[in-house]
Every structure is written in C-alpha cells, then in structure tokens.
Scaffold this motif. Structure first.
Motif, PDB file in Angstrom:
ATOM      1  N   ARG A 108       0.877  -1.179   0.000  1.00  0.00           N
ATOM      2  CA  ARG A 108       0.000   0.000   0.000  1.00  0.00           C
ATOM      3  C   ARG A 108       0.910   1.224   0.000  1.00  0.00           C
ATOM      4  N   PRO A 109       0.691   2.153  -0.905  1.00  0.00           N
ATOM      5  CA  PRO A 109       1.612   3.295  -1.006  1.00  0.00           C
ATOM      6  C   PRO A 109       1.533   4.195   0.211  1.00  0.00           C
ATOM      7  N   ARG A 110       2.578   4.958   0.410  1.00  0.00           N
ATOM      8  CA  ARG A 110       2.569   5.958   1.474  1.00  0.00           C
ATOM      9  C   ARG A 110       1.531   7.029   1.141  1.00  0.00           C
ATOM     10  N   PRO A 111       0.667   7.379   2.072  1.00  0.00           N
ATOM     11  CA  PRO A 111      -0.364   8.378   1.774  1.00  0.00           C
ATOM     12  C   PRO A 111       0.250   9.744   1.462  1.00  0.00           C
ATOM     13  N   ARG A 112      -0.368  10.449   0.547  1.00  0.00           N
ATOM     14  CA  ARG A 112       0.038  11.815   0.224  1.00  0.00           C
ATOM     15  C   ARG A 112      -0.826  12.763   1.063  1.00  0.00           C
ATOM     16  N   VAL A 113      -0.171  13.519   1.918  1.00  0.00           N
ATOM     17  CA  VAL A 113      -0.882  14.415   2.834  1.00  0.00           C
ATOM     18  C   VAL A 113      -0.509  15.858   2.508  1.00  0.00           C
ATOM     19  N   VAL A 114      -1.512  16.673   2.264  1.00  0.00           N
ATOM     20  CA  VAL A 114      -1.306  18.100   2.006  1.00  0.00           C
ATOM     21  C   VAL A 114      -1.653  18.865   3.275  1.00  0.00           C
ATOM     22  N   VAL A 115      -0.714  19.708   3.720  1.00  0.00           N
ATOM     23  CA  VAL A 115      -0.873  20.474   4.958  1.00  0.00           C
ATOM     24  C   VAL A 115      -0.855  21.957   4.628  1.00  0.00           C
ATOM     25  N   LEU A 116      -1.836  22.691   5.137  1.00  0.00           N
ATOM     26  CA  LEU A 116      -1.812  24.143   4.960  1.00  0.00           C
ATOM     27  C   LEU A 116      -2.334  24.840   6.196  1.00  0.00           C
ATOM     28  N   SER A 117      -1.789  26.021   6.445  1.00  0.00           N
ATOM     29  CA  SER A 117      -2.233  26.862   7.559  1.00  0.00           C
ATOM     30  C   SER A 117      -3.034  28.033   7.006  1.00  0.00           C
ATOM     31  N   THR A 118      -3.914  28.551   7.836  1.00  0.00           N
ATOM     32  CA  THR A 118      -4.686  29.725   7.440  1.00  0.00           C
ATOM     33  C   THR A 118      -4.437  30.856   8.420  1.00  0.00           C
ATOM     34  N   GLY A 119      -4.489  32.064   7.909  1.00  0.00           N
ATOM     35  CA  GLY A 119      -4.335  33.235   8.758  1.00  0.00           C
ATOM     36  C   GLY A 119      -3.557  34.333   8.075  1.00  0.00           C
ATOM     37  N   SER A 120      -4.155  35.517   7.985  1.00  0.00           N
ATOM     38  CA  SER A 120      -3.470  36.655   7.364  1.00  0.00           C
ATOM     39  C   SER A 120      -2.293  37.137   8.199  1.00  0.00           C
ATOM     40  N   GLU A 121      -2.236  36.694   9.463  1.00  0.00           N
ATOM     41  CA  GLU A 121      -1.140  37.121  10.342  1.00  0.00           C
ATOM     42  C   GLU A 121       0.112  36.281  10.169  1.00  0.00           C
ATOM     43  N   LEU A 122       0.043  35.218   9.372  1.00  0.00           N
ATOM     44  CA  LEU A 122       1.161  34.278   9.268  1.00  0.00           C
ATOM     45  C   LEU A 122       2.175  34.725   8.219  1.00  0.00           C
ATOM     46  N   ALA A 123       3.445  34.661   8.598  1.00  0.00           N
ATOM     47  CA  ALA A 123       4.543  35.011   7.693  1.00  0.00           C
ATOM     48  C   ALA A 123       5.461  33.815   7.534  1.00  0.00           C
ATOM     49  N   GLN A 124       6.120  33.761   6.389  1.00  0.00           N
ATOM     50  CA  GLN A 124       7.074  32.704   6.104  1.00  0.00           C
ATOM     51  C   GLN A 124       8.356  32.932   6.907  1.00  0.00           C
ATOM     52  N   PRO A 125       8.922  31.878   7.540  1.00  0.00           N
ATOM     53  CA  PRO A 125      10.223  32.041   8.193  1.00  0.00           C
ATOM     54  C   PRO A 125      11.258  32.609   7.221  1.00  0.00           C
ATOM     55  N   ASP A 126      12.248  33.293   7.749  1.00  0.00           N
ATOM     56  CA  ASP A 126      13.296  33.947   6.966  1.00  0.00           C
ATOM     57  C   ASP A 126      12.810  35.206   6.261  1.00  0.00           C
ATOM     58  N   THR A 127      11.657  35.705   6.668  1.00  0.00           N
ATOM     59  CA  THR A 127      11.190  37.002   6.169  1.00  0.00           C
ATOM     60  C   THR A 127      11.043  37.940   7.364  1.00  0.00           C
ATOM     61  N   ASP A 128      10.956  39.240   7.099  1.00  0.00           N
ATOM     62  CA  ASP A 128      10.784  40.229   8.161  1.00  0.00           C
ATOM     63  C   ASP A 128       9.320  40.286   8.579  1.00  0.00           C
ATOM     64  N   LEU A 129       9.081  40.301   9.875  1.00  0.00           N
ATOM     65  CA  LEU A 129       7.716  40.392  10.387  1.00  0.00           C
ATOM     66  C   LEU A 129       7.218  41.827  10.343  1.00  0.00           C
ATOM     67  N   ARG A 130       5.993  41.984   9.861  1.00  0.00           N
ATOM     68  CA  ARG A 130       5.333  43.272   9.963  1.00  0.00           C
ATOM     69  C   ARG A 130       4.568  43.314  11.281  1.00  0.00           C
ATOM     70  N   THR A 131       4.112  44.478  11.651  1.00  0.00           N
ATOM     71  CA  THR A 131       3.348  44.638  12.882  1.00  0.00           C
ATOM     72  C   THR A 131       2.146  43.702  12.879  1.00  0.00           C
ATOM     73  N   GLY A 132       1.990  42.941  13.965  1.00  0.00           N
ATOM     74  CA  GLY A 132       0.854  42.035  14.089  1.00  0.00           C
ATOM     75  C   GLY A 132       1.067  40.665  13.478  1.00  0.00           C
ATOM     76  N   GLN A 133       2.202  40.434  12.874  1.00  0.00           N
ATOM     77  CA  GLN A 133       2.448  39.137  12.237  1.00  0.00           C
ATOM     78  C   GLN A 133       3.207  38.194  13.168  1.00  0.00           C
ATOM     79  N   ILE A 134       3.044  36.908  12.906  1.00  0.00           N
ATOM     80  CA  ILE A 134       3.842  35.862  13.553  1.00  0.00           C
ATOM     81  C   ILE A 134       4.286  34.893  12.460  1.00  0.00           C
ATOM     82  N   TYR A 135       5.323  34.124  12.748  1.00  0.00           N
ATOM     83  CA  TYR A 135       5.783  33.144  11.768  1.00  0.00           C
ATOM     84  C   TYR A 135       4.870  31.917  11.764  1.00  0.00           C
TER      85      TYR A 135
END
Length: 445
Positions: free
Chosen positions: A210-237
C-alpha cells in the motif's frame, strides 16, 4: 484511488450542539478512512510502505555452503592433531574465489585456498583460517586472488596448518539464514532498509504494497509570515504547517506543505481544490473556531453539497483541552478526507497526534495505528488542575516509569512542546491530579 467512504452513520443522531468526546470523534474519522489500494513498486520506491502479502522465500539463504573466512578448505582428518610443532602439510590444489563457477575437488591430503563467501568445494569438510597456517595467504595474496575474478588460476605448492579444525568450522550452511519455502516477511510489515535488503537477497525486484499516503498540509491566517522574512506589525511566523508536515512524514506519509493562506474563504477554497490532485488526505490548521475570520468553516461547511453526494466538512466542539474546535469530512470527487485542526500550535499538534496520525496509519493499511500508551507516576511540585468534563492533554517528559509536566497548559507554548516526549492524560471526571498519582501517558517518541 479512493481513500474515504461516505461518513459513518453511527453518529447521525448528534445535533449541531453536541459536545463530542475524543473517542467519538476518532471513531467517526477511522470509520470513514479506508486503506489505499495496493500497487506494485520497485524495491527502493517501496521504502516506508506496508507489505500487502506474505512473502515466501523462493531459495535458501545462503543458497550454498560457503566460507565465513579467508583460508583453506580441507578435510577434517587431514588436520587432526596439527600443532605448531607438528603441522599438517597439505597440497594446495587451487583457488576458490567468491562468485567462482569452477568446480574444484578436495581429496585426501589436499587443500583449496578459499575466500570469504566462496562455495565450499566438494570433498572439503571445514575451513582453516589463514591465521592458522604458515601465511600462504598474506594480504597481498588475498587482494590478488580477489582480483582474479571468476576464473582464478590454480595455486601450486603446499600449506602448513598449525591447528586442527572441527567439522564445518567457519562454514555458513546452506539455508542457515532462511530456507526455501519459509515466510520471509508477513503482510502488514513496514518496509525499512533491512526488509528491503532481504527482499533483494531472495531475488525480489518489486513488491506489492500500500503506497505511502500523500498528505497536504496548509495553515490559514493573514497574520502568518514565512520564516526567513521580516515580520510586519501584528504578524507571527507560520510554525503549524512546518510542525504538521514534519509530523505527517514521521507518521509515514509523503507530506506536502502549502504556504499559509490569508483569511479569505474563496482563496482558501480555491487553494484546497487545486491541491486535491495530489492529496489522499488534507490537513488544515486555524479558522475552525467561532471568530469573525474563521474562514475554514466559511469555505468548507458546504463544500461539495451541490454536486458531490456524501461530501462536506462538519465542524464540532470536542470535550478536550487543548483542541476543542475540530472539523472533519470529505471533499472533492474522490471524497478525499479532510481534517481541520485548531490554529494554536499546541492544539494543532495534540490534535494531529490524536486524530490525524491514526488516519494516516489507517490509509497505510496498518492495524496498530495509535501511539503507544503506558501508566506512569506523576512527578510534579503541585497538583495538576483540569476543567471538569474535558479530557486534558498536558505536555510531559517521560522516563523510567515517571512523567513530569513540561510547561503550562497554554495552547500557545511552542517551546514547552519542543521539550516534551509524552502527553499526560487527565480524564474527563478528574479536576485535579496529585503528585505521585498514576496517570495515563501517550508516548510521542
């Protein structure tokens, strides 16, 4: 391939205000998720997959008697009584190298130089290590013999043997590992490096899994920033999508992380629909509570109702802490299961361990899908408190039959979670647990 059936009907009587227990929610998930269909894969592509059928050994391992040492193949009687003072002197009749197809017979008073892994020649009963002889095979001679490939030239001369050898000493017997007809691997085995090595050793180039399952993961939230970027006011990584993707891979899945989606229902719905092509399971975090911007509920509460019978995601309240808001259902033409987890980091991770990991393991075709559990003595400075009617899961560190809390009960404490290797379970009917009391522990490591 279809991995989920229409939702279980055993819970259909529950109304929208029903407070689900942890067990009810998990039961509903596992009743809907089905193991993935088997496929035939090349060995290396099958790593981490679950074997569908028992594998029977077609030929014995080793397939022939062979030497476990560099030395000489001899008859036992010819070296009986051999000593430093009175060595046995034998005629060397030739070389037997690993992979050699030549048949060399060892008669009375004779010896054949033999390499590790080479077949024991007819007439020989045992192998004398080269260290027990007069050095007829020095390192240079050994290297030279190996370099002569499959058709070595016959050796000449004699060898002095200074010690006796018992029958079949330093001989790997045919079938001493496994015999033809034995069961090599059982159905349900997860194929790791040793199992793949065994399959190759018995001549299997492909295997049904049986193949390894393919799992897609996503987060939601306008406050979320990608690591290695600068945070704006009100943002978190964005940490959830990284933690959950890693957790899915740890569970055995092929996991894909999607960048955080802003708080826009149409964007989220479009993103999920685009990802369905590579998903056997979808996992979202955030947007499942009762806030004005909880877009997962807005985007998915009615997805599929218009054209996919049996599809849709239901949002629930669970009698647990952390992780009270949860969502579960199926979307798209293949009824792909989707688990919607809370957005707080600890809530999402605890929810993954309790609900998503068992779903992944079920997709893989495993029967034991849960983390191991044990009982442990609580080591703490003061009593643990817990809300009545909720099953609480506290982070802990487990060792030698004892567990101690790590960090507080807050669902935002990512640093404490990073130092935990267990979950301390406080049942629904307990409002406090005293130090020294025995508690249930979910082992995460």
């Amino acid at each position: 391939m279809s991995s989920a059936a229409p939702r279980a009907t055993g819970q259909d009587h529950f109304g929208p205000d029903h407070l689900w227990t942890v067990d009810e929610h998990l039961e509903d998930i596992l009743a809907a998720v089905r193991p993935l269909d088997p496929i035939e894969l090349q060995l290396l592509d099958a790593q981490g997959c679950v074997l569908v059928d028992d594998v029977t050994v077609p030929l014995s391992l080793p397939p022939f008697d062979n030497s476990s040492m560099d030395g000489y193949a001899v008859r036992v009687a010819d070296v009986a009584g051999a000593s430093e003072e009175f060595p046995a002197v034998l005629e060397v009749v030739g070389d037997v190298a690993a992979g050699s197809a030549d048949v060399l017979h060892v008669g009375p008073g004779q010896a054949a130089r033999i390499m590790t892994g080479a077949p024991l020649p007819p007439g020989a009963e045992t192998v004398v290590p080269v260290e027990w002889t007069d050095g007829g095979l020095g390192e240079g001679a050994v290297a030279g013999m190996r370099a002569r490939s499959l058709a070595p030239e016959a050796a000449t001369g004699h060898v002095h043997v200074y010690r006796p050898a018992e029958t079949r000493a330093h001989v790997r017997a045919q079938g001493s590992d496994v015999k033809a007809g034995d069961r090599a691997l059982e159905a349900g085995t997860v194929l790791g490096p040793p199992q793949i090595g065994l399959l190759a050793a018995i001549g299997r180039g492909t295997v049904r899994v049986r193949p390894r399952p393919r799992v897609v993961v996503l987060s939601t939230g306008s406050e979320l920033a990608q690591p290695d970027t600068d945070l704006r006011t009100g943002q978190i990584y964005d940490s959830n999508s990284f933690a959950l993707t890693a957790a899915a891979r740890d569970a055995g899945a092929i996991a894909y992380r999607v960048g955080a989606v802003a708080d826009d229902a149409e964007t989220l719905r479009s993103t999920i629909e685009d990802q369905l092509v590579r998903a056997d399971l979808m996992v979202t975090s955030g947007g499942v509570s009762v806030g004005a911007y909880d877009v997962v509920k807005e985007a998915l509460s009615h997805v599929g109702d218009e054209d996919e019978a049996g599809s849709g995601v239901e949002f629930r309240k669970l009698a647990m802490q952390p992780g009270k808001p949860q969502g579960f259902g199926s979307i798209g033409p293949d009824h792909t299961p989707l688990l919607a987890l809370p957005g707080n980091p600890v809530s999402s991770y605890v929810s993954f361990e309790l609900f998503v990991r068992p779903a992944i393991r079920t997709l893989m075709g495993l029967t034991d899908v849960h983390r191991p559990r044990t009982r442990a003595a609580l080591t703490a400075d003061k009593a643990l408190t817990s809300p009545k009617g909720r099953r609480q899961f506290l982070r802990g560190s487990y060792a030698d039959g004892a567990v101690r809390p790590v960090g507080g009960a807050g669902s935002h404490l990512v640093a404490a979670l990073a130092h935990a290797d267990a979950l301390i379970v406080v049942p629904e009917d307990a409002e406090s647990v005293e130090p020294g009391a025995e508690v249930e522990v979910v082992l995460l490591g």
